[in-house]
Design a protein around this motif. Structure first.
Motif, short mmCIF file in Angstrom:
data_model
loop_
_atom_site.label_atom_id
_atom_site.label_comp_id
_atom_site.label_asym_id
_atom_site.label_seq_id
_atom_site.Cartn_x
_atom_site.Cartn_y
_atom_site.Cartn_z
N SER A 309 38.46 -25.15 -27.68
CA SER A 309 37.04 -24.97 -28.01
C SER A 309 36.96 -24.37 -29.40
O SER A 309 37.90 -23.71 -29.87
CB SER A 309 36.36 -24.05 -26.98
N ALA A 310 35.82 -24.58 -30.06
CA ALA A 310 35.57 -24.00 -31.38
C ALA A 310 34.07 -23.73 -31.51
O ALA A 310 33.25 -24.43 -30.91
CB ALA A 310 36.03 -24.93 -32.49
N GLY A 335 39.04 -18.11 -12.87
CA GLY A 335 39.66 -19.19 -13.62
C GLY A 335 39.05 -19.46 -14.98
O GLY A 335 39.56 -20.31 -15.72
N SER A 336 37.96 -18.77 -15.34
CA SER A 336 37.34 -18.95 -16.65
C SER A 336 38.03 -18.05 -17.68
O SER A 336 38.44 -16.93 -17.37
CB SER A 336 35.85 -18.61 -16.61
N TYR A 337 38.12 -18.55 -18.90
CA TYR A 337 38.69 -17.77 -20.00
C TYR A 337 37.56 -17.03 -20.70
O TYR A 337 36.60 -17.64 -21.18
CB TYR A 337 39.41 -18.69 -20.99
N LEU A 338 37.66 -15.71 -20.76
CA LEU A 338 36.63 -14.89 -21.40
C LEU A 338 37.09 -14.50 -22.80
O LEU A 338 38.25 -14.12 -23.01
CB LEU A 338 36.36 -13.63 -20.59
N GLY A 356 38.37 -32.48 -17.27
CA GLY A 356 39.43 -31.80 -18.00
C GLY A 356 38.95 -31.07 -19.24
O GLY A 356 39.70 -30.27 -19.82
N SER A 357 37.73 -31.33 -19.68
CA SER A 357 37.19 -30.63 -20.85
C SER A 357 36.76 -29.22 -20.47
O SER A 357 36.72 -28.86 -19.28
CB SER A 357 35.99 -31.41 -21.42
N TYR A 358 36.43 -28.43 -21.50
CA TYR A 358 36.00 -27.06 -21.26
C TYR A 358 34.58 -26.86 -21.78
O TYR A 358 34.24 -27.32 -22.87
CB TYR A 358 36.94 -26.07 -21.95
N GLN A 359 33.79 -26.19 -20.98
CA GLN A 359 32.40 -25.90 -21.36
C GLN A 359 32.26 -24.40 -21.62
O GLN A 359 32.68 -23.57 -20.81
CB GLN A 359 31.43 -26.33 -20.27
N ARG A 360 31.68 -24.07 -22.77
CA ARG A 360 31.47 -22.66 -23.15
C ARG A 360 30.05 -22.25 -22.77
O ARG A 360 29.10 -22.94 -23.03
CB ARG A 360 31.70 -22.50 -24.66
#
Length: 702
Positions: A309-310, A335-338, A356-360
């Protein structure tokens, strides 16, 4: 329901006029303090809240917090200046384990000092503790990772018979510049010691060191616990390199469940990255920033690993990596990255989607400078900020933000262009540049609360306060910003966009650019607010003695009086400003009858000093507050850390030479390099000419 919002990035940030005396009681600007039942800040909708940890203890620029390997409630907190504290959360007491500055000459640059700590996997048996710090020159420091010893389960570091700390250096790396030192260390699930180093500093990695496999700079490194190289999968690289192509990996961690390595990599001037680091991976710097090419020369480089992510400058300026949440108190975050941003204070979560993508998503606008995260032995997470330590907890209740300005309680519901009765209007002596917009300003205090004036003259507002600012172009209402002092002590800001008819305004979700008759107007995101509304500057910025010590005509009464006298007369102050505090008053920069130096320093104080001051959020050591003598500002003949804008030999400030002074050049630079970083769509030509004239007439900085 009580409603409110946040005065965003430019809010109460400086004003207009001169000012001295007024009256009290009926002779003041207001006859009495207005009741304010409705415009009161609430904690907005969020998934988490922050619970203060050891609130009675203060830490000076804390950089990390980690738990003791085996003892419950015991954490170790690092201060950048060199102290390691052992903190007991059961009784909120601490003791100093060591102050490295007592034994070594630690570098004192903004990104130097004590930066990382790790316990040996066999700490219970060997008592080994590892520290990462910088020594020597402030301009070209040396990054060191050293092993120290304890024999009392981590209460003190051992010394030899001569009183010297028992120290074994595992890594020593000379830095060509003062910034981008990285410094985070941690043991991985493979029991090896991982070390993060930045690209060596300056701007755009001038030595292409992040791609150079013969240097450790711009890399994640691995060592065995004894300091020997552990090998790698990067052909032709020095043996410590695990991954490369990083600009400044500021805080990274291993997922305690999967072992995956997650890192926040600080960007140059466009994007901040979140990366999953794998053995042998090339993460693109200086060829890529975020998902975009930089235009730097990158022959024979790649292939590159894209970030997970960016985010861009609308959300923050300096990423702080965190942890994958594996605690139990907030099941929705499992399981979420903080992670967070040091400048904006925004706290986010990255969650993997089915494809497979990541949502911020935003968890909370903290209003704090987040330097690091901590993970307890139970998997619960902590925030290490320059304003204190906090545990991340679930919210107690949710509150929806009003979509319409007319529903906030801060305006007249039937005429939202008019303030609610509980608001107090104010103006400032020297206004912040806002792309040429006209502004009106208000604040609303909760009933039965008061304002504290700190020793610098900044106003400290009670929780529940709301600051309101209206913007107009060519007499057309375009935006209203609300700035809340939330119930948990944080500040957060929100923007409302007025409709074409000027009948009401709608909450803006995230940043937005709109062409308003040929001028692009930027509606800031919530995260952009704290980029200028820094805690170092008191959050509210323009609400300070030096700005408000002037006369104002109050529309409620038609009377003209000094604002500070009026506030004292109606009981807004816990203690009114002292006479000495009132002696330092700003000068309107457009007042051609005033001294040029006073006008210029007032302009810089208003538009620059919220970041450029002690405890500010920039890499520069400048202190541009008007109370700081010019020779002590850290600007004169100081080389830049983030590039010279193509003006070879330029310094921050050169007396008599504006063309070679970045203080002026930044004001007229291209949009990506222009200062201040918000409201840069239109150059402040009049302000730039003022600073140019002032620099050119300077004979020296003394």
């Amino acid at each position: 329901m009580r409603h409110c919002l946040l005065l965003l990035f430019l809010l109460a940030t400086t004003g207009c006029g001169g000012g001295s005396s007024g009256g009290s009681g009926a002779s003041g600007g207001l006859s009495q303090r207005p009741d304010n039942p409705d415009c009161v800040a609430f904690s907005p909708l969020a998934e988490v809240r922050l619970t203060p940890i050891a609130p009675d203890l203060s830490f000076n620029a804390p950089t990390q917090m980690i738990p003791h390997p085996s003892l419950a409630d015991i954490f170790y907190v690092l201060e950048q200046s060199g102290t390691v504290y052992r903190l007991n959360l059961a009784n909120n007491q601490r003791s100093a384990v060591v102050d490295l500055a007592d034994s070594y000459t630690l570098s004192r640059c903004d990104e130097c000092g004590l930066l990382g700590v790790a316990f040996d996997p066999d700490f219970a048996q060997n008592g080994f503790l590892y520290l990462s710090f910088t020594e020597g020159s402030d301009r070209t420091p040396t990054s060191v990772v050293a092993r120290f010893e304890t024999s009392d389960n981590g209460q003190r570091l051992r010394r030899d018979g001569a009183g010297n700390l028992l120290r074994t250096d595992l890594l020593s790396q000379r830095q060509p510049f003062a910034n981008h030192n990285g410094g985070h260390i941690a043991f991985g699930p493979d029991r090896r010691l991982y070390i993060g180093l930045g690209d060596g500093g300056s701007a755009n990695d001038p030595g292409n060191r992040a791609q150079d496999l013969s240097t450790r700079l711009g890399k994640i490194l691995t060592l065995n616990a004894d300091g020997s190289p552990s090998g790698n999968d990067v052909s032709g690289a020095v043996p410590e390199i695990f991954a490369y192509g990083l600009r400044n990996p500021w805080r990274w961690s291993f997922d305690r469940q999967t072992g995956d390595l997650w890192a926040g990599d600080v960007g140059e001037n466009r994007f901040e990255e979140i990366n999953r680091i794998t053995r042998g991976g090339n993460y693109g710097w200086r060829c890529f920033e975020g998902f975009e090419e930089t235009g730097n020369s990158c022959e024979n480089s790649g292939p590159f690993v894209e970030p997970v992510s960016a985010y861009g400058r609308g959300d923050g300026v300096s990423v702080t990596g965190g942890y994958v949440y594996r605690g139990t108190s907030i099941p929705a975050l499992q399981g979420s990255y903080l992670f967070a941003d040091f400048g904006s204070g925004t706290l986010w979560a990255l969650a993997q989607q089915q494809d497979g993508s990541y949502q911020r998503r935003t968890l909370l606008e903290t209003g704090y400078n987040v330097a690091s995260f901590g993970e307890g032995r139970d998997g619960e997470l902590y925030l290490v900020t320059f304003q204190g330590l906090f545990r991340i907890d679930p919210v107690l209740e949710d509150t929806e933000l009003p979509e319409q300005l007319s529903e906030t309680g801060c305006v007249q519901a039937s005429a939202p262009w008019q303030p609610a009765d509980g608001l107090i209007p104010y103006t400032v002596i020297e206004p912040f540049w806002s792309d040429g917009a006209d502004k009106t300003r208000y604040f609303a205090l909760p009933d039965n609360t008061t304002i504290t004036v700190d020793e610098t003259g900044d106003f400290e507002f009670p929780r529940g306060t709301v600051l309101v600012k209206n913007f107009s172009l060519d007499q057309r209402r375009i935006e209203t910003r609300l700035y809340l002092h939330n119930s948990d002590g944080s500040w957060s800001g929100y923007s409302y966009r007025w409709d074409e008819a000027g009948s009401d305004a709608t909450l803006v979700a995230g940043g937005l650019d709109v062409d308003l008759g040929g001028q692009v107007w930027h509606y800031p995101s919530a995260g952009e607010c704290t980029l200028c509304h820094t805690s170092a500057a008191g959050n509210s910025l323009g609400l300070e003695v030096a700005q408000l010590n002037r006369s104002f005509t109050y529309p409620q009464t038609g009377r003209t009086a000094n604002q500070l006298d009026t506030y004292a007369a109606i009981g807004l102050f816990r203690q009114p400003p002292t006479s000495s505090q009132r002696q330092r008053t700003l000068t309107r920069s457009t007042d051609t009858e005033a001294a040029l130096a006073d006008r210029a320093r007032s302009y810089l104080h208003t538009n620059c000093s919220h970041c450029h001051r002690p405890g500010g959020t920039t890499q520069s050591n400048m202190d541009l507050r008007i109370t700081t003598p010019l020779g002590q500002t850290g600007a004169c003949e100081v080389e830049p850390r983030n590039g010279d804008l193509g003006q070879t030999g330029a310094v921050l400030l050169r007396a008599g030479d504006a063309v070679n002074s970045l203080l002026y050049l930044r004001m007229v630079a291209g949009q990506d390099d222009r200062m201040p970083p918000i409201s840069v769509n239109v150059v402040d030509r009049q302000g730039a000419e003022l600073i140019e004239d002032w620099i050119n007439q300077l004979e020296s900085c003394n």
